[in-house]
Scaffold this motif. Structure first.
Motif, PDB file in Angstrom:
ATOM      1  N   VAL A 238       0.770  -1.022   0.121  1.00 26.22           N
ATOM      2  CA  VAL A 238       0.010  -0.052   0.076  1.00 26.22           C
ATOM      3  C   VAL A 238       0.880   1.212   0.068  1.00 26.22           C
ATOM      4  CG1 VAL A 238      -1.839   1.425   1.189  1.00 26.22           C
ATOM      5  CG2 VAL A 238      -1.643  -1.257   1.297  1.00 26.22           C
ATOM      6  N   THR A 239       0.831   2.070  -1.093  1.00 25.80           N
ATOM      7  CA  THR A 239       1.108   3.549  -0.774  1.00 25.80           C
ATOM      8  C   THR A 239      -0.162   4.599  -0.754  1.00 25.80           C
ATOM      9  OG1 THR A 239       0.592   3.960  -3.233  1.00 25.80           O
ATOM     10  CG2 THR A 239       2.968   2.701  -2.633  1.00 25.80           C
ATOM     11  N   VAL A 240       0.416   5.728  -0.221  1.00 27.16           N
ATOM     12  CA  VAL A 240      -0.532   6.745   0.120  1.00 27.16           C
ATOM     13  C   VAL A 240      -0.299   8.004  -1.079  1.00 27.16           C
ATOM     14  CG1 VAL A 240      -1.415   6.092   2.236  1.00 27.16           C
ATOM     15  CG2 VAL A 240       0.750   7.527   1.861  1.00 27.16           C
ATOM     16  N   GLY A 241      -1.528   8.610  -1.140  1.00 26.85           N
ATOM     17  CA  GLY A 241      -1.230   9.862  -2.123  1.00 26.85           C
ATOM     18  C   GLY A 241      -0.428  11.007  -1.437  1.00 26.85           C
ATOM     19  N   PHE A 242      -0.349  11.993  -2.331  1.00 20.86           N
ATOM     20  CA  PHE A 242       0.348  13.170  -1.648  1.00 20.86           C
ATOM     21  C   PHE A 242      -0.453  13.706  -0.496  1.00 20.86           C
ATOM     22  CE2 PHE A 242       1.480  17.826  -2.531  1.00 20.86           C
ATOM     23  CZ  PHE A 242       2.500  17.913  -2.058  1.00 20.86           C
ATOM     24  N   HIS A 247      -3.779   7.887   5.901  1.00 22.97           N
ATOM     25  CA  HIS A 247      -4.847   7.241   5.296  1.00 22.97           C
ATOM     26  C   HIS A 247      -4.885   5.792   5.657  1.00 22.97           C
ATOM     27  CE1 HIS A 247      -6.788  10.614   3.865  1.00 22.97           C
ATOM     28  NE2 HIS A 247      -7.363  10.393   2.662  1.00 22.97           N
ATOM     29  N   TYR A 248      -3.427   5.269   5.748  1.00 22.64           N
ATOM     30  CA  TYR A 248      -3.419   3.657   6.106  1.00 22.64           C
ATOM     31  C   TYR A 248      -2.333   3.732   7.182  1.00 22.64           C
ATOM     32  CZ  TYR A 248      -3.121  -1.224   5.174  1.00 22.64           C
ATOM     33  OH  TYR A 248      -2.915  -2.592   5.110  1.00 22.64           O
ATOM     34  N   ASP A 249      -2.567   2.802   7.845  1.00 25.02           N
ATOM     35  CA  ASP A 249      -1.765   2.451   9.091  1.00 25.02           C
ATOM     36  C   ASP A 249      -0.339   2.249   8.635  1.00 25.02           C
ATOM     37  OD1 ASP A 249      -0.407   1.871  11.508  1.00 25.02           O
ATOM     38  OD2 ASP A 249      -1.939   0.722  12.314  1.00 25.02           O
ATOM     39  N   GLY A 250       0.717   3.279   8.903  1.00 25.43           N
ATOM     40  CA  GLY A 250       2.108   3.013   8.553  1.00 25.43           C
ATOM     41  C   GLY A 250       2.729   2.085   9.262  1.00 25.43           C
ATOM     42  N   GLY A 257       4.853   3.347   1.709  1.00 27.39           N
ATOM     43  CA  GLY A 257       5.258   4.676   1.681  1.00 27.39           C
ATOM     44  C   GLY A 257       4.383   5.653   0.867  1.00 27.39           C
ATOM     45  N   ASP A 258       5.016   6.941   0.669  1.00 27.60           N
ATOM     46  CA  ASP A 258       3.968   7.743   0.061  1.00 27.60           C
ATOM     47  C   ASP A 258       4.520   7.935  -1.366  1.00 27.60           C
ATOM     48  OD1 ASP A 258       5.471  10.603   0.320  1.00 27.60           O
ATOM     49  OD2 ASP A 258       6.180   9.205   1.557  1.00 27.60           O
ATOM     50  N   LEU A 259       3.345   8.506  -2.178  1.00 25.33           N
ATOM     51  CA  LEU A 259       3.851   8.893  -3.455  1.00 25.33           C
ATOM     52  C   LEU A 259       3.293  10.400  -3.522  1.00 25.33           C
ATOM     53  CD1 LEU A 259       2.345   6.050  -5.955  1.00 25.33           C
ATOM     54  CD2 LEU A 259       4.740   6.400  -5.089  1.00 25.33           C
ATOM     55  N   VAL A 277      -2.391  -1.691 -10.758  1.00 26.52           N
ATOM     56  CA  VAL A 277      -2.402  -0.346  -9.757  1.00 26.52           C
ATOM     57  C   VAL A 277      -3.764  -0.338  -9.550  1.00 26.52           C
ATOM     58  CG1 VAL A 277      -2.232   2.126  -9.734  1.00 26.52           C
ATOM     59  CG2 VAL A 277      -0.538   0.781 -10.928  1.00 26.52           C
ATOM     60  N   LEU A 278      -4.070  -0.471  -8.233  1.00 27.25           N
ATOM     61  CA  LEU A 278      -5.595  -0.404  -7.720  1.00 27.25           C
ATOM     62  C   LEU A 278      -5.454   1.113  -6.948  1.00 27.25           C
ATOM     63  CD1 LEU A 278      -7.981  -1.335  -6.787  1.00 27.25           C
ATOM     64  CD2 LEU A 278      -7.095  -2.669  -5.054  1.00 27.25           C
ATOM     65  N   ALA A 279      -6.101   2.327  -7.636  1.00 27.29           N
ATOM     66  CA  ALA A 279      -6.275   3.503  -7.104  1.00 27.29           C
ATOM     67  C   ALA A 279      -7.542   3.660  -6.416  1.00 27.29           C
ATOM     68  CB  ALA A 279      -5.851   4.465  -8.370  1.00 27.29           C
ATOM     69  N   ILE A 280      -7.379   3.871  -5.358  1.00 27.69           N
ATOM     70  CA  ILE A 280      -8.554   3.831  -4.552  1.00 27.69           C
ATOM     71  C   ILE A 280      -8.681   5.206  -3.579  1.00 27.69           C
ATOM     72  CG2 ILE A 280      -9.958   2.675  -2.456  1.00 27.69           C
ATOM     73  CD1 ILE A 280      -8.176   0.329  -2.457  1.00 27.69           C
ATOM     74  N   GLY A 281      -9.706   5.890  -4.371  1.00 23.94           N
ATOM     75  CA  GLY A 281      -9.977   7.323  -3.956  1.00 23.94           C
ATOM     76  C   GLY A 281      -8.906   8.109  -4.667  1.00 23.94           C
ATOM     77  N   SER A 282      -7.773   7.873  -5.283  1.00 21.90           N
ATOM     78  CA  SER A 282      -6.698   8.472  -5.749  1.00 21.90           C
ATOM     79  C   SER A 282      -7.115   8.949  -7.210  1.00 21.90           C
ATOM     80  CB  SER A 282      -5.282   7.604  -6.052  1.00 21.90           C
ATOM     81  OG  SER A 282      -4.233   8.717  -6.547  1.00 21.90           O
ATOM     82  N   ARG A 283      -6.919  10.439  -7.536  1.00 28.68           N
ATOM     83  CA  ARG A 283      -7.360  10.972  -8.972  1.00 28.68           C
ATOM     84  C   ARG A 283      -6.103  10.535  -9.729  1.00 28.68           C
ATOM     85  NH1 ARG A 283      -8.010  15.905  -9.248  1.00 28.68           N
ATOM     86  NH2 ARG A 283      -7.228  16.692  -7.060  1.00 28.68           N
ATOM     87  N   LEU A 284      -5.002  10.186  -9.297  1.00 30.84           N
ATOM     88  CA  LEU A 284      -3.953   9.904  -9.976  1.00 30.84           C
ATOM     89  C   LEU A 284      -3.380  11.309 -10.589  1.00 30.84           C
ATOM     90  CD1 LEU A 284      -4.684   6.513 -11.800  1.00 30.84           C
ATOM     91  CD2 LEU A 284      -3.366   6.925  -9.498  1.00 30.84           C
ATOM     92  N   GLY A 285      -3.239  12.271  -9.571  1.00 36.49           N
ATOM     93  CA  GLY A 285      -2.951  13.727 -10.207  1.00 36.49           C
ATOM     94  C   GLY A 285      -1.482  13.784 -10.306  1.00 36.49           C
ATOM     95  N   ASP A 286      -1.034  14.878 -10.540  1.00 40.28           N
ATOM     96  CA  ASP A 286       0.237  15.414 -10.822  1.00 40.28           C
ATOM     97  C   ASP A 286       1.188  15.067 -10.027  1.00 40.28           C
ATOM     98  OD1 ASP A 286       2.501  16.931 -11.728  1.00 40.28           O
ATOM     99  OD2 ASP A 286       1.706  18.918 -11.354  1.00 40.28           O
TER     100      ASP A 286
END
Length: 570
Positions: A238-242, A247-250, A257-259, A277-286
């Motif tokens: 699991v990674t988390v967005g910017f 959002h997830y227990d580290g 880690g984080d992207l 890639v399973l993007a859950i809630g991520s808009r896959l932004g910049d």
């Protein structure tokens, strides 16, 4: 109320206050203006149901409302005056829009009969806020207030959550009307298509190196727990967005880690080996996709994207499967699926090892090792602590070295708005007075909105502010050194004595120069029971967690003598 459901006559300001209560709004953050005096009067009558928070700057007020929405999933209201007040507050609206935060902003407006005359402080808010908000409207007739407020709340929380802006004509608030209050609407969540969930499981079973990216907003305790069960049961890294760090227990073995800005280069490199890639809630932004380079826009690597708004799915990167669903409903449905037999246990271990490796603290030069400070802070944070962050390179210290636990929260502006952290911390502490709240902010960001510590004192709450002081606008300086080394222009700062500044407000101040001083200083700040500030005097050469200014200048030709300093950071 009479038999027709009409309430006794009320002026528009009272109708608005009653409408907010009817729709479940319990916090209003404001800087007062003559353009909504009647609404302030109406709020006086509802002071038992609505907490009115008087702030020192409109950007601070709207930021506090944003922090409330991020942490609760429910909108708060902000109120600002027309013209300059609205312009100041627009920063927070932009934050809420890009972060998908539910929020209401009310703006006092000129008398509508003067519209189009370039009247005092006149602005057309429908045009001004059109690209920044989900919906912008204006109330010119007091009888429509209950209808518009009810719809505004519905818009703010539905689909992809976001801010709604409502202008209030000045004289409309004085009108006496008899209208009923409207009840809150009960709207069921959008549940995922069962066939889509089965298709997701099939794609997952076919994968060898899947990776999840968790983002989005308005996660509930139930939804987070279900997401955790699903991802652990399938052992998906699991990674988390910017700025979605908590959002997830580290602390879990599948957290990688984080992207975002300043992510681990090793993680970025291995992420490119993923075959799903399973993007859950991520808009896959910049920021998450490293400037839209991390994935192939044509979708050569299968992407499963889960979002509450179908219009956002596949907006940039083509998906193999899009699932339109409330994120919490999706997580609950996913947790109910039979787990696959993962063929990627070593893959998950490898990504987790990268996370732990980057948390090993280097021997940074200087008296104050901020990596060690962050590792010590991790042990000092309460289990349900709320951490707010500002924009800037300094924020990389937390994302690199801190693992947030299941019940801790970390919020910050994904749009990079400086001046967010301090008012967000004040708003968080007002909303959750019993929880530890820690603000992380650079010296530049603090001097933009740090005066909101006065709001904390006024309302009797005590956040702790960590000021990372390197005497510069660090992010811009980093880019400056990359493009124009040694040519320092417009990025140096002169700062006050931060300890004495917070003490002048009536708070508790500490100055930390050496690593060993931090833990005792933090404990004293907590014990003080006052709004507290700890200045961390950072080594200005250490421009990021991974690079120094000297590193950025390495191999570059210094300017001729007399054209700028040839060594050091100044």
């Amino acid at each position: 109320m009479d038999t027709a459901g009409q309430k006794a006559p009320r002026h528009g300001g009272r109708v608005l206050a009653d409408a907010l209560v009817a729709q479940g709004i319990d916090h209003v953050f404001e800087v007062p203006g003559e353009s909504f005096l009647d609404t302030l009067d109406g709020l006086y009558d509802q002071r038992g149901a609505l907490k009115l928070v008087t702030c020192r700057f409109e950007a601070g007020a709207v930021t506090m409302a944003d922090a409330y929405g991020k942490l609760t999933g429910r909108p708060a209201a902000a109120m600002v005056t027309r013209g300059p007040g609205a312009c100041h507050g627009s920063i927070g609206v932009h934050v809420a829009y890009q972060d998908s935060t539910p929020m209401l902003l009310f703006i006092g407006q000129i008398a509508h009969q003067d519209a189009g005359r370039d009247a005092f402080q006149e602005v057309d808010y429908r045009q001004m806020f059109a690209p920044l908000a989900k919906w912008v409207t204006q109330v010119d007739h007091a009888g429509r207030i209950p209808e518009i407020v009810a719809h505004a709340v519905d818009v703010a929380v539905s689909g992809r959550p976001g801010p709604v802006v409502i202008a209030l004509s000045e004289e409309m608030q004085k009108d006496i009307v008899s209208v009923p209050d409207l009840p809150r609407a009960v709207v069921s969540r959008a549940f995922p298509d069962p066939d889509a969930m089965l298709r997701m499981r099939t794609l997952l079973a076919e994968a060898k190196r899947p990776v999840a990216i968790v983002g989005g907003s308005c996660w509930t305790v139930e939804g987070r727990a279900a997401l955790r069960r699903f991802l652990l049961a399938n052992n998906i890294p699991v990674t988390v967005g910017f700025r979605r760090q908590s959002h997830y227990d580290g602390t879990l073995d599948n957290f990688a880690g984080d992207l975002g800005v300043g992510s681990d280069p090793g993680l970025i490199s291995r992420f490119k080996e993923a075959d799903l890639v399973l993007a859950i809630g991520s808009r896959l932004g910049d920021a998450v996709t490293q400037g839209y380079t991390l994935l192939d826009m044509a979708g050569s690597v299968p992407i499963i994207q889960v979002l509450p708004d179908g219009a956002e799915i596949g907006r940039v990167f083509r998906t193999r499967l899009g699932i339109v669903a409330d994120l919490n409903a999706f997580a609950i449905a996913a947790a109910g699926l039979e787990p696959v037999q993962p063929a990627w246990s070593q893959w998950t271990r490898d990504l987790r090892s990268l996370r732990e490796a980057q948390r090993a603290v280097p021997n940074y030069q200087g008296k104050l090792n901020l990596g060690t400070v962050m590792r010590e802070l991790e042990s000092l944070l309460a289990p349900d602590a709320i951490v707010t962050t500002d924009a800037g390179n300094f924020s990389g210290w937390a994302t690199r070295f801190l693992n947030f636990g299941e019940h801790q929260r970390y919020i910050g502006p994904t749009n990079g708005a400086m001046g967010y952290s301090v008012p967000a911390a004040v708003g968080a502490k007002i909303a959750f007075p019993s929880r530890m709240v820690v603000s992380m902010v650079g010296d530049g960001g603090f001097m933009m909105t740090g005066q909101e510590v006065a709001t904390a004192l006024h309302h009797g709450v005590a956040p702790i502010v960590l000021v990372f002081n390197n005497g510069m606008y660090g992010t811009i300086r980093m880019h400056q050194e990359k493009a124009y080394p040694w040519r320092i222009s417009g990025t140096d700062l002169t700062n006050p004595d931060f300890r004495r500044l917070i003490e002048a407000f009536g708070g508790h101040g500490e100055t930390v120069v050496e690593t060993a001083e931090f833990t005792p200083a933090f404990r004293r700040a907590v014990a003080s029971g006052k709004p507290a500030l700890i200045e961390l005097r950072a080594n200005p050469d250490q421009i990021t967690t991974r690079a120094t200014i000297a590193d950025l200048r390495a191999g570059r030709t210094p300017p001729p003598a007399g054209n700028g300093p040839a060594a050091g950071t100044r």
